[in-house]
Design an enzyme around this catalytic site. Sequence first.
Site, PDB file in Angstrom:
ATOM      1  N   GLY A  36     -46.985  49.498 150.097  1.00 42.81           N
ATOM      2  CA  GLY A  36     -47.569  48.916 151.307  1.00 42.81           C
ATOM      3  C   GLY A  36     -47.654  49.917 152.450  1.00 42.81           C
ATOM      4  O   GLY A  36     -48.675  49.998 153.150  1.00 42.81           O
ATOM      5  N   GLY A 125     -50.843  45.531 139.839  1.00 42.68           N
ATOM      6  CA  GLY A 125     -49.904  45.209 138.764  1.00 42.68           C
ATOM      7  C   GLY A 125     -49.058  46.407 138.428  1.00 42.68           C
ATOM      8  O   GLY A 125     -48.552  47.099 139.322  1.00 42.68           O
ATOM      9  N   SER A 126     -48.942  46.692 137.126  1.00 43.89           N
ATOM     10  CA  SER A 126     -48.080  47.795 136.694  1.00 43.89           C
ATOM     11  C   SER A 126     -48.426  48.150 135.256  1.00 43.89           C
ATOM     12  O   SER A 126     -48.841  47.289 134.477  1.00 43.89           O
ATOM     13  CB  SER A 126     -46.636  47.327 136.777  1.00 43.89           C
ATOM     14  N   SER A 127     -48.188  49.419 134.911  1.00 43.87           N
ATOM     15  CA  SER A 127     -48.482  49.832 133.533  1.00 43.87           C
ATOM     16  C   SER A 127     -47.562  49.148 132.524  1.00 43.87           C
ATOM     17  O   SER A 127     -47.828  49.188 131.326  1.00 43.87           O
ATOM     18  CB  SER A 127     -48.362  51.354 133.409  1.00 43.87           C
ATOM     19  N   CYS A 128     -46.487  48.495 132.993  1.00 45.59           N
ATOM     20  CA  CYS A 128     -45.582  47.839 132.039  1.00 45.59           C
ATOM     21  C   CYS A 128     -46.154  46.528 131.497  1.00 45.59           C
ATOM     22  O   CYS A 128     -45.532  45.883 130.662  1.00 45.59           O
ATOM     23  CB  CYS A 128     -44.203  47.640 132.629  1.00 45.59           C
ATOM     24  N   TYR A 155     -40.929  40.926 134.464  1.00 49.52           N
ATOM     25  CA  TYR A 155     -41.828  41.478 135.486  1.00 49.52           C
ATOM     26  C   TYR A 155     -43.248  41.567 134.913  1.00 49.52           C
ATOM     27  O   TYR A 155     -44.226  41.208 135.570  1.00 49.52           O
ATOM     28  CB  TYR A 155     -41.309  42.866 135.864  1.00 49.52           C
ATOM     29  N   LYS A 159     -46.801  39.907 136.215  1.00 50.46           N
ATOM     30  CA  LYS A 159     -47.940  40.752 136.596  1.00 50.46           C
ATOM     31  C   LYS A 159     -49.178  40.421 135.743  1.00 50.46           C
ATOM     32  O   LYS A 159     -50.306  40.474 136.234  1.00 50.46           O
ATOM     33  CB  LYS A 159     -47.571  42.233 136.470  1.00 50.46           C
ATOM     34  N   HIS A 198     -36.089  53.272 140.700  1.00 47.83           N
ATOM     35  CA  HIS A 198     -36.788  53.899 139.574  1.00 47.83           C
ATOM     36  C   HIS A 198     -36.279  55.336 139.421  1.00 47.83           C
ATOM     37  O   HIS A 198     -35.593  55.859 140.298  1.00 47.83           O
ATOM     38  CB  HIS A 198     -38.306  53.919 139.826  1.00 47.83           C
TER      39      HIS A 198
HETATM   40  O1  GFB Z   1     -38.088  54.495 136.395  1.00 50.88           O
HETATM   41  P1  GFB Z   1     -37.558  53.624 135.329  1.00 50.88           P
HETATM   42  O2  GFB Z   1     -36.408  52.757 135.692  1.00 50.88           O
HETATM   43  O3  GFB Z   1     -38.786  52.761 134.849  1.00 50.88           O
HETATM   44  O4  GFB Z   1     -37.087  54.519 134.081  1.00 50.88           O
HETATM   45  P2  GFB Z   1     -39.497  52.337 133.491  1.00 50.88           P
HETATM   46  C1  GFB Z   1     -37.915  55.480 133.505  1.00 50.88           C
HETATM   47  C2  GFB Z   1     -37.148  56.263 132.480  1.00 50.88           C
HETATM   48  O5  GFB Z   1     -36.224  57.116 133.158  1.00 50.88           O
HETATM   49  C3  GFB Z   1     -36.320  55.442 131.491  1.00 50.88           C
HETATM   50  C4  GFB Z   1     -34.945  57.008 132.580  1.00 50.88           C
HETATM   51  O6  GFB Z   1     -36.389  56.051 130.219  1.00 50.88           O
HETATM   52  C5  GFB Z   1     -34.897  55.576 132.046  1.00 50.88           C
HETATM   53  O7  GFB Z   1     -33.896  55.431 131.065  1.00 50.88           O
HETATM   54  N1  GFB Z   1     -33.927  57.332 133.601  1.00 50.88           N
HETATM   55  C6  GFB Z   1     -33.140  58.429 133.580  1.00 50.88           C
HETATM   56  C7  GFB Z   1     -33.587  56.617 134.674  1.00 50.88           C
HETATM   57  N2  GFB Z   1     -32.286  58.412 134.591  1.00 50.88           N
HETATM   58  C8  GFB Z   1     -32.542  57.296 135.301  1.00 50.88           C
HETATM   59  C9  GFB Z   1     -31.956  56.728 136.485  1.00 50.88           C
HETATM   60  O8  GFB Z   1     -31.024  57.245 137.063  1.00 50.88           O
HETATM   61  N3  GFB Z   1     -32.503  55.574 136.942  1.00 50.88           N
HETATM   62  C10 GFB Z   1     -33.561  54.970 136.306  1.00 50.88           C
HETATM   63  N4  GFB Z   1     -34.062  53.830 136.834  1.00 50.88           N
HETATM   64  N5  GFB Z   1     -34.089  55.452 135.165  1.00 50.88           N
HETATM   65  C11 GFB Z   1     -40.138  50.353 134.952  1.00 50.88           C
HETATM   66  C12 GFB Z   1     -40.141  48.867 134.830  1.00 50.88           C
HETATM   67  O9  GFB Z   1     -39.772  50.825 133.742  1.00 50.88           O
HETATM   68  O10 GFB Z   1     -41.432  50.845 135.244  1.00 50.88           O
HETATM   69  C13 GFB Z   1     -40.759  48.223 135.969  1.00 50.88           C
HETATM   70  O11 GFB Z   1     -38.816  48.444 134.609  1.00 50.88           O
HETATM   71  C14 GFB Z   1     -41.983  48.910 136.505  1.00 50.88           C
HETATM   72  O12 GFB Z   1     -41.081  46.936 135.575  1.00 50.88           O
HETATM   73  C15 GFB Z   1     -41.956  50.427 136.417  1.00 50.88           C
HETATM   74  O13 GFB Z   1     -43.112  48.447 135.822  1.00 50.88           O
HETATM   75  C16 GFB Z   1     -43.328  51.061 136.597  1.00 50.88           C
HETATM   76  O14 GFB Z   1     -40.754  53.121 133.403  1.00 50.88           O
HETATM   77  O15 GFB Z   1     -38.646  52.391 132.292  1.00 50.88           O
END
Ligand code: GFB
Length: 338
Positions: A36, A125-128, A155, A159, A198
């Site tokens: 936003g 939305g989102s690529s997920c 989620y 979406k 993220h």
């Molecule tokens: O960013 P992230 O949580 O989103 O994780 P997703 C992306 C990748 O990074 C995964 C790794 O393989 C995680 O295991 N990763 C490594 C970490 N270290 C870390 C860390 O410290 N924190 C996090 N968070 N990840 C999201 C969806 O999935 O993508 C949402 O859960 C949303 O719904 C978003 O759509 C775009 O790509 O896995």
Amino acid sequence: MTPPVAAAAGARKGPLPMFDLAGQRVFVAGHRGMVGTALVRRLAQDPVTVLTVPRREVDLTCQAAVERWVADHRPTVVIIAAAKVGGIHANATWPAAFLYDNLMIAANLVHAAHRHGVAKLLFLGSSCIYPRAAAQPITEDQLLTGPLEPTNQWYAVAKIAGVKLCQAYRRQHGADFISAMPTNLYGPHDNYHPLDSHVPAALIRRCHEAKRARAPEVAVWGTGRPTREFLYVDDLADASVHLLKHYSDPEPVNIGTGEEISIADFAALVRDVVGYSGRLTFDTGRPDGMPRKRLDVSRLTALGWRAATPLRTGLERAYAWFCDAERAGTLPERGHDP
Ligand code: GFB
């Protein structure tokens, strides 16, 4: 920033649709978040009136409040950037909140926009939303062709409902409602909560704190083998404005760079940008999530738009913003703990 007429390779035939943003009253729902705030920055370059409303005044999950606000303020364009968002841990931990809040936000805003004659609506939305085993790069037509990634299915379902709402209101009411699916985003105003963020925000913060503490190592979640595509949020905002002006079809449009990087390489890049010299270790007790999600961006390229910010440049900007916010004591850290 980008030319209104498709000039890229594979460009579509004939002139692009043209929606004149000049003079419009553009409501950015979710103006305090990373997406936003980027949209508000981008819209300042166009002759529009930007409308926003703080959460304490209107809870977007409450239909009556949304209805009243839209009736009173009469936006002519709506961008749905409001959402309950979080990384892999937050998605898996708060399934009810991620499903309910996002369903309600989408339904309330789409319905109110229709009832009050909004001329154009963009749902983000989102690529997920795409199946876990989608063929790579992921084309928009793979939506609903297979099971979702379990860590973010709640989620994703909300979406997908948002995409379908736009399509249904188009079909039944002739509304010019469109949707776009951004890849993983990063940039200023991201959420730096240690668990619920993220991966870009999480690693920026962890490497920064390890540098300051002279810690010997930083843990990266998972195996480091999954790949992701990362888009700087100002590029997303620019693409969103481009779509408002030049897209009017029911199918969603992917927004990304089309380039992927493994989490291990991404972590090494963040370490470099932050200037941390310790080791990276991999915590395989944490989930990997989707193995790959590289978006096919040819639909967007054919509309004459390409991402402008290289990953390293974007990360340098994001880190500079992080340092400023940390110094000022204004770092966003939104946990989802109810
Ligand atoms: O960013 P992230 O949580 O989103 O994780 P997703 C992306 C990748 O990074 C995964 C790794 O393989 C995680 O295991 N990763 C490594 C970490 N270290 C870390 C860390 O410290 N924190 C996090 N968070 N990840 C999201 C969806 O999935 O993508 C949402 O859960 C949303 O719904 C978003 O759509 C775009 O790509 O896995």
